[in-house]
Design an enzyme around this catalytic site. Structure first.
Site, PDB file in Angstrom:
ATOM      1  N   PRO A  19       1.001  -1.344  -0.155  1.00 36.78           N
ATOM      2  CA  PRO A  19      -0.172  -0.010  -0.002  1.00 36.78           C
ATOM      3  C   PRO A  19       0.991   1.360  -0.169  1.00 36.78           C
ATOM      4  CG  PRO A  19       0.136  -0.961   2.204  1.00 36.78           C
ATOM      5  CD  PRO A  19       0.760  -1.875   1.215  1.00 36.78           C
TER       6      PRO A  19
ATOM      7  N   CYS B 162       2.153   2.155   9.944  1.00 35.51           N
ATOM      8  CA  CYS B 162       2.494   3.394   9.885  1.00 35.51           C
ATOM      9  C   CYS B 162       3.432   4.145  10.689  1.00 35.51           C
ATOM     10  CB  CYS B 162       1.366   4.142   9.531  1.00 35.51           C
ATOM     11  SG  CYS B 162       1.460   5.705   8.951  1.00 35.51           S
TER      12      CYS B 162
ATOM     13  N   ASN C  98       8.328  -7.653   4.224  1.00 36.38           N
ATOM     14  CA  ASN C  98       8.463  -6.401   3.657  1.00 36.38           C
ATOM     15  C   ASN C  98       9.727  -5.824   3.928  1.00 36.38           C
ATOM     16  OD1 ASN C  98       6.786  -3.246   3.805  1.00 36.38           O
ATOM     17  ND2 ASN C  98       7.714  -4.166   2.150  1.00 36.38           N
TER      18      ASN C  98
END
Length: 498
Positions: free
Chosen positions: A23, A129, A229
């Site tokens: 994203p 985040c 990731n």
């Protein structure tokens, strides 16, 4: 149909996806996702949407969810973020999708998820985040320490929703704590975990190298599917990450932006990807800022050579104008092979990932100065030499050629005795206005320099009040009148000065 869980969810719903597009804010829109899918991506995340606007605005929901149906765009994980109470993000394809939410309130999180569950395949809670807005809003990676809240949130979502709940996290510095964190999320009901191998402090210039050791430890400790990731620049990195960590899939962000054919294991010519992307945008429109940002990434190396076209790309206002700039870049690069400035300037690729010096020392690696970009010295930037000034200061210099950035020429201000702010030049207390106001009120004093006249107004008020009472009742002594009204008058004088 019963809700699929764990490995079954990954195999059947996500079709055993190994190659995942992350994203990305204003970057993983439908057109870019379709381009990535054409070149090897098996699963995509949408960019983040504003949860509060989504909940209250039907047009916003229609534009960003219901009207985004596209049979080619599946499976899809939808991300939501940017909200103080609950952040949710999602875009939609026809089916096989998963909205991702960022939230800090279980009830609001579930309410937002319920609006999306009929149009997706899973709901993803964003706990990764690291940005300052997430810190101020108290969500994302800044919920890492609030395990009770996360447990309640996931348990409630798992109970109320008809689709699986998944999470995306960042790691703790300690591997053991990261493992316990992942196990807690699994126990609460998380069905798939994406692990970004960096801490919440590793961002921007301090991002450094992601820790695959943390990801490997999490993969071994949980029974649900895990995506990795971090550190993904080419297909060989993907294969090495899967081999070393044992994860089910690998997610790429920056690498995908510079080379959407990363998962195909090739570096196509830049204009090939740019032209294909622009064709998709014409069919599936998106904001012009998204398109411009993608071309800046794709043409990154080439624009270092053709600075004039870089300026034109930044200023163009229409999609047709962007197409024209892209065509001109292609023509300038299509010279005879022997005359190419550098082949690296014309293929989709990314620069070598380097580690900050401090991070290299912590990991026992050799952090050389060559791989670390240092900041310019302050004196070099501000010595008045326009070649060393920042672009912002150069623009100011163009507007005002006489402007100087030499710190020695800046006016010097005497400091307030109390707080250190600049003091008033004519203040009787040698203070700034705020401190002077507090002291003058406390002492019922005047400061003409700041226009504060507590004493003068107080005396005038007493005199006027005494004269009024004597007129109304001559028998009341002036002294008693003053005593009765003194407290009220002082308050009145203070209020009027404020």
């Amino acid at each position: 149909m019963p809700k699929l869980r764990g490995e079954a969810f990954w195999r059947e719903t996500l079709r055993s996806a190994h190659y995942v597009v992350a994203p990305m804010v204003d970057q993983s829109e439908l057109a870019w996702r379709l381009l990535s899918r054409r070149h090897g991506a098996q699963l995509c995340y949408t960019p983040m949407l504003h949860a509060q606007v989504f909940l209250r605005d039907a047009n916003y929901r229609r534009e960003n969810l219901y009207d985004e149906a596209c049979p080619e765009d599946r499976p899809l994980i939808v991300q939501r973020q940017w909200c103080l109470l609950a952040s949710t993000k999602f875009e939609l394809s026809q089916d096989l999708e998963t909205p991702q939410f960022c939230a800090n309130d279980p009830e609001v999180f579930v309410q937002a998820a319920l609006l999306a569950q009929d149009y997706c395949d899973a709901i993803d809670l964003n706990l990764g985040c690291p940005q300052m807005i997430a810190k101020r809003g108290h969500y994302g990676a800044f919920l890492q320490e609030e395990w009770d809240l996360l447990q309640r949130m996931i348990l409630l979502a798992n109970e109320k929703l008809s689709v699986p709940i998944t999470c995306k996290i960042r790691v703790f510095p300690e591997i053991d704590k990261t493992v316990k964190y992942a196990q807690m999320l699994e126990k609460a009901g998380c069905q798939l975990l994406t692990v970004h191998g960096r801490t919440k402090e590793q961002k921007g210039p301090l991002a450094g190298v992601a820790s695959w050791e943390h990801i490997q430890a999490v993969r071994k400790a949980v029974s649900i599917p895990v995506f990795a990731n971090g550190n993904i620049q080419c297909l060989s990195d993907v294969e090495e990450c899967i081999r070393k960590t044992g994860v089910h899939g690998v997610m790429s962000a920056e690498g995908n932006l510079h080379n959407p054919a990363l998962f195909e294991g090739r570096n196509p010519l830049v204009w090939e990807m740019a032209e294909e992307y622009l064709e998709i945008v014409q069919k599936y429109p998106c904001p012009l800022s998204y398109v411009r940002a993608h071309l800046f990434k794709l043409w990154h190396h080439t624009l270092q050579v053709y600075q004039q076209l870089r300026e034109e790309l930044a200023k163009v206002k229409t999609l047709e104008g962007i197409v024209d700039v892209n065509r001109e870049l292609k023509l300038r690069c299509q010279v005879p092979r022997w005359a190419l400035i550098s082949l690296n300037n014309t293929v989709c690729t990314w620069w070598e990932l380097t580690m900050p010096k401090e991070r290299c020392k912590e990991n026992g690696a050799s952090g050389t100065e060559k791989g670390v970009r240092g900041k310019r010295a302050l004196e070099e930037e501000e010595d008045g030499n326009s070649e060393l000034l920042s672009k912002n200061k150069q623009k100011k210099k163009l507007r005002n050629p006489n402007k100087s950035f030499d710190p020695s020429l800046k006016p010097k201000y005497a400091k307030c005795d109390q707080c250190g702010n600049p003091k008033g030049n004519k203040c009787v207390f040698n203070m700034c206005r705020g401190c002077c106001k507090k002291r003058a009120f406390k002492e019922t004093a005047d400061c003409p320099g700041h226009g504060l006249l507590f004493k003068t107004k107080y005396e005038k008020s007493l005199s006027w009040q005494s004269s009024q009472r004597v007129i109304q009742n001559p028998e009341i002594s002036r002294r008693g009148d003053v005593d009765v009204g003194e407290t009220a008058v002082l308050k009145e004088a203070g209020d009027s000065a404020v």
